[in-house]
Design a protein around this motif. Structure first.
Motif, mmCIF file in Angstrom:
data_model
loop_
_atom_site.group_PDB
_atom_site.id
_atom_site.type_symbol
_atom_site.label_atom_id
_atom_site.label_comp_id
_atom_site.label_asym_id
_atom_site.label_seq_id
_atom_site.Cartn_x
_atom_site.Cartn_y
_atom_site.Cartn_z
ATOM 1 N N GLU A 40 -27.641 16.233 -4.159
ATOM 2 C CA GLU A 40 -27.143 14.853 -4.141
ATOM 3 C C GLU A 40 -26.036 14.647 -5.173
ATOM 4 O O GLU A 40 -25.022 13.986 -4.897
ATOM 5 N N GLU A 41 -26.228 15.226 -6.383
ATOM 6 C CA GLU A 41 -25.222 15.074 -7.439
ATOM 7 C C GLU A 41 -23.903 15.742 -7.039
ATOM 8 O O GLU A 41 -22.815 15.189 -7.255
ATOM 9 N N ILE A 42 -23.992 16.926 -6.440
ATOM 10 C CA ILE A 42 -22.790 17.647 -6.024
ATOM 11 C C ILE A 42 -22.029 16.848 -4.968
ATOM 12 O O ILE A 42 -20.795 16.716 -5.022
ATOM 13 N N ARG A 102 -16.669 11.384 -5.308
ATOM 14 C CA ARG A 102 -16.048 10.568 -6.353
ATOM 15 C C ARG A 102 -14.682 11.123 -6.757
ATOM 16 O O ARG A 102 -13.745 10.351 -7.028
ATOM 17 N N ILE A 103 -14.539 12.431 -6.774
ATOM 18 C CA ILE A 103 -13.250 13.058 -7.096
ATOM 19 C C ILE A 103 -12.193 12.604 -6.092
ATOM 20 O O ILE A 103 -11.063 12.271 -6.465
ATOM 21 N N GLU A 104 -12.555 12.600 -4.813
ATOM 22 C CA GLU A 104 -11.620 12.187 -3.778
ATOM 23 C C GLU A 104 -11.248 10.706 -3.915
ATOM 24 O O GLU A 104 -10.089 10.318 -3.710
ATOM 25 N N GLN A 105 -12.232 9.888 -4.267
ATOM 26 C CA GLN A 105 -11.955 8.460 -4.450
ATOM 27 C C GLN A 105 -10.992 8.216 -5.589
ATOM 28 O O GLN A 105 -10.104 7.374 -5.513
ATOM 29 N N ILE A 106 -11.212 8.977 -6.716
ATOM 30 C CA ILE A 106 -10.334 8.820 -7.886
ATOM 31 C C ILE A 106 -8.919 9.275 -7.553
ATOM 32 O O ILE A 106 -7.923 8.644 -7.949
ATOM 33 N N PRO A 157 -23.990 22.287 -16.802
ATOM 34 C CA PRO A 157 -23.640 21.338 -15.736
ATOM 35 C C PRO A 157 -24.159 19.928 -16.026
ATOM 36 O O PRO A 157 -23.488 18.934 -15.726
ATOM 37 N N ASN A 158 -25.351 19.869 -16.620
ATOM 38 C CA ASN A 158 -25.976 18.588 -16.925
ATOM 39 C C ASN A 158 -25.103 17.735 -17.843
ATOM 40 O O ASN A 158 -24.904 16.538 -17.604
ATOM 41 N N ILE A 159 -24.565 18.363 -18.893
ATOM 42 C CA ILE A 159 -23.729 17.614 -19.840
ATOM 43 C C ILE A 159 -22.419 17.203 -19.179
ATOM 44 O O ILE A 159 -21.963 16.057 -19.334
ATOM 45 N N TYR A 160 -21.793 18.108 -18.439
ATOM 46 C CA TYR A 160 -20.532 17.778 -17.758
ATOM 47 C C TYR A 160 -20.731 16.576 -16.821
ATOM 48 O O TYR A 160 -19.885 15.671 -16.749
ATOM 49 N N TYR A 161 -21.859 16.579 -16.113
ATOM 50 C CA TYR A 161 -22.124 15.506 -15.154
ATOM 51 C C TYR A 161 -22.248 14.157 -15.871
ATOM 52 O O TYR A 161 -21.597 13.175 -15.498
ATOM 53 N N TYR A 204 -17.842 20.060 -13.906
ATOM 54 C CA TYR A 204 -19.222 20.119 -13.410
ATOM 55 C C TYR A 204 -19.312 21.059 -12.215
ATOM 56 O O TYR A 204 -20.187 21.933 -12.157
ATOM 57 N N LEU A 205 -18.414 20.913 -11.278
ATOM 58 C CA LEU A 205 -18.431 21.773 -10.091
ATOM 59 C C LEU A 205 -18.138 23.225 -10.446
ATOM 60 O O LEU A 205 -18.750 24.143 -9.890
ATOM 61 N N LYS A 206 -17.221 23.438 -11.385
ATOM 62 C CA LYS A 206 -16.867 24.799 -11.798
ATOM 63 C C LYS A 206 -18.014 25.497 -12.540
ATOM 64 O O LYS A 206 -18.094 26.726 -12.569
ATOM 65 N N SER A 207 -18.884 24.694 -13.143
ATOM 66 C CA SER A 207 -20.012 25.281 -13.899
ATOM 67 C C SER A 207 -21.140 25.760 -12.988
ATOM 68 O O SER A 207 -22.163 26.247 -13.447
#
Length: 373
Positions: free
Chosen positions: A357-359, A365-369, A318-322, A345-348
């Protein structure tokens, strides 16, 4: 003269020998030291009494006080071997290695054939690549080549210096003197394997395994069978290591070679892949994640991107995906890739509590994009 002797006798402190004996018997050495000092005083000059008090403190574990009294004894008799040994051992126990070396060195000056002092001196050197340690072990071995501890340590040093023939010879002499010493028998197996004494390893190792299924012995015997091309027996032993979760890169590699030797190519393939996995550190992905973060923070964007993706080759965390998503989002401005890695990241399944906080940020951010597509 008779009057002087009578006065001297009257001035001698009266020691209760029975009380002192009882304190020794009940191992109340601290109380014995206090009692002796109460009788003779702190400024006692009698060598025997000083060493007796020092011994009581030593046996009570009060090393600092013990050393004070032994130093006073040393000042009176600087060549007294028991005193020198006591001071050296006290310093060794307290981590004062250089002082211990000095006092053991004083013993060597007096008795150059003292086996114990050379053995103790060698023990003060941690590195088996220290030539001084080798010198002391050689001196001890010359005096008593049959002593097991010195033989073991000397062989270990020889191994570090890549002199396996000498290591084998040293261990052989000690084993001949003590055929029941399993520690020495185990120590000689890897040496004998290197010297291609495979039959000897198998005979000795199989006897040991009847009483002690030591993983190192199993490994050494399995290697000997492999070198003799008795692949199935080698496989059977390597399997025992796996049952105990004691396999490593080397044993898996040899297992793969054994399966290749008996033309079992599917299992040879399986074990080769396992060897590759075993050879990779479980932390490698995180190391690349850190490297990517450092590159990113120093604005070396392409290097950061490459480092993160290299980390994913070892383990998708998850760390790398983020961090990869953030890199595409904020540095590379590639929103499609950013959203891809945010979703990965979420799937991991990052830890919901630790990454709260990261989640939340990623979901937002996904919704904004999406809204800008």
């Amino acid at each position: 003269m008779l009057l002087s002797l009578a006065l001297f006798a009257q001035s001698e402190p009266a020691i209760d020998k029975e009380k002192l004996f009882d304190l020794y018997q009940s191992q109340k050495y601290g109380e014995a030291a206090v009692y002796l000092k109460s009788v003779y005083g702190d400024d006692v000059n009698d060598f025997k009494i000083i060493t007796q008090i020092g011994y009581c403190y030593l046996m009570n574990g009060d090393n600092a006080e013990a050393e004070k009294f032994y130093i006073r004894a040393y000042q009176q008799q600087p060549q007294n071997l028991p005193v020198l040994f006591s001071i050296a051992r006290l310093n060794s126990k307290r981590g004062n290695v250089e002082k211990a070396k000095f006092y053991y060195g004083e013993i060597v000056k007096i008795d150059s054939n003292n086996f114990s002092v050379y053995k103790l001196l060698a023990g003060l050197y941690n590195s088996n690549k220290d030539s001084t340690k080798l010198i002391y072990l050689l001196k001890a071995s010359k005096i008593n080549p049959q002593e097991g501890d010195v033989a073991y340590d000397l062989a270990d040093v020889y191994m570090k210096f890549q002199d396996r023939e000498k290591a084998y010879q040293v261990l052989n002499v000690a084993i001949a003197a003590d055929t029941g010493n399993i520690v020495l028998q185990k120590a000689i197996l890897p040496v004998a394997n290197f010297l291609k004494k495979y039959h000897e390893v198998i005979i000795s190792g199989e006897k040991i395994l009847l009483a002690d299924a030591d993983p190192n012995v199993i490994k050494d015997v399995a290697k000997a069978y492999y070198y003799l091309k008795n692949y199935q027996k080698a496989i059977n032993l390597f399997k025992l290591l796996e049952l105990s979760n004691m396999q490593n890169e080397t044993t898996l590699y040899l297992t793969a070679l054994c399966y290749r030797g008996i033309k079992n190519y599917p299992l040879a393939t399986t074990y080769t892949k396992r060897t590759i996995d075993e050879g990779i550190s479980t932390n490698t992905a995180e190391y690349y994640a850190l490297l990517g973060l450092v590159y990113s923070e120093s604005d070396k964007v392409s290097q950061a991107n490459a480092a993160y993706k290299k980390g994913l080759e070892y383990k998708a965390t998850p760390n790398i995906y983020y961090h990869l998503a953030v890199l595409y989002d904020t540095k590379l401005k590639q929103m499609k890739n950013a959203r891809k890695y945010y979703n990965l990241y979420l799937k991991s399944k990052p830890n919901a509590k630790d990454n709260k906080e990261e989640i939340a940020f990623v979901k937002s951010r996904i919704e904004q994009i999406k809204s800008t597509d």
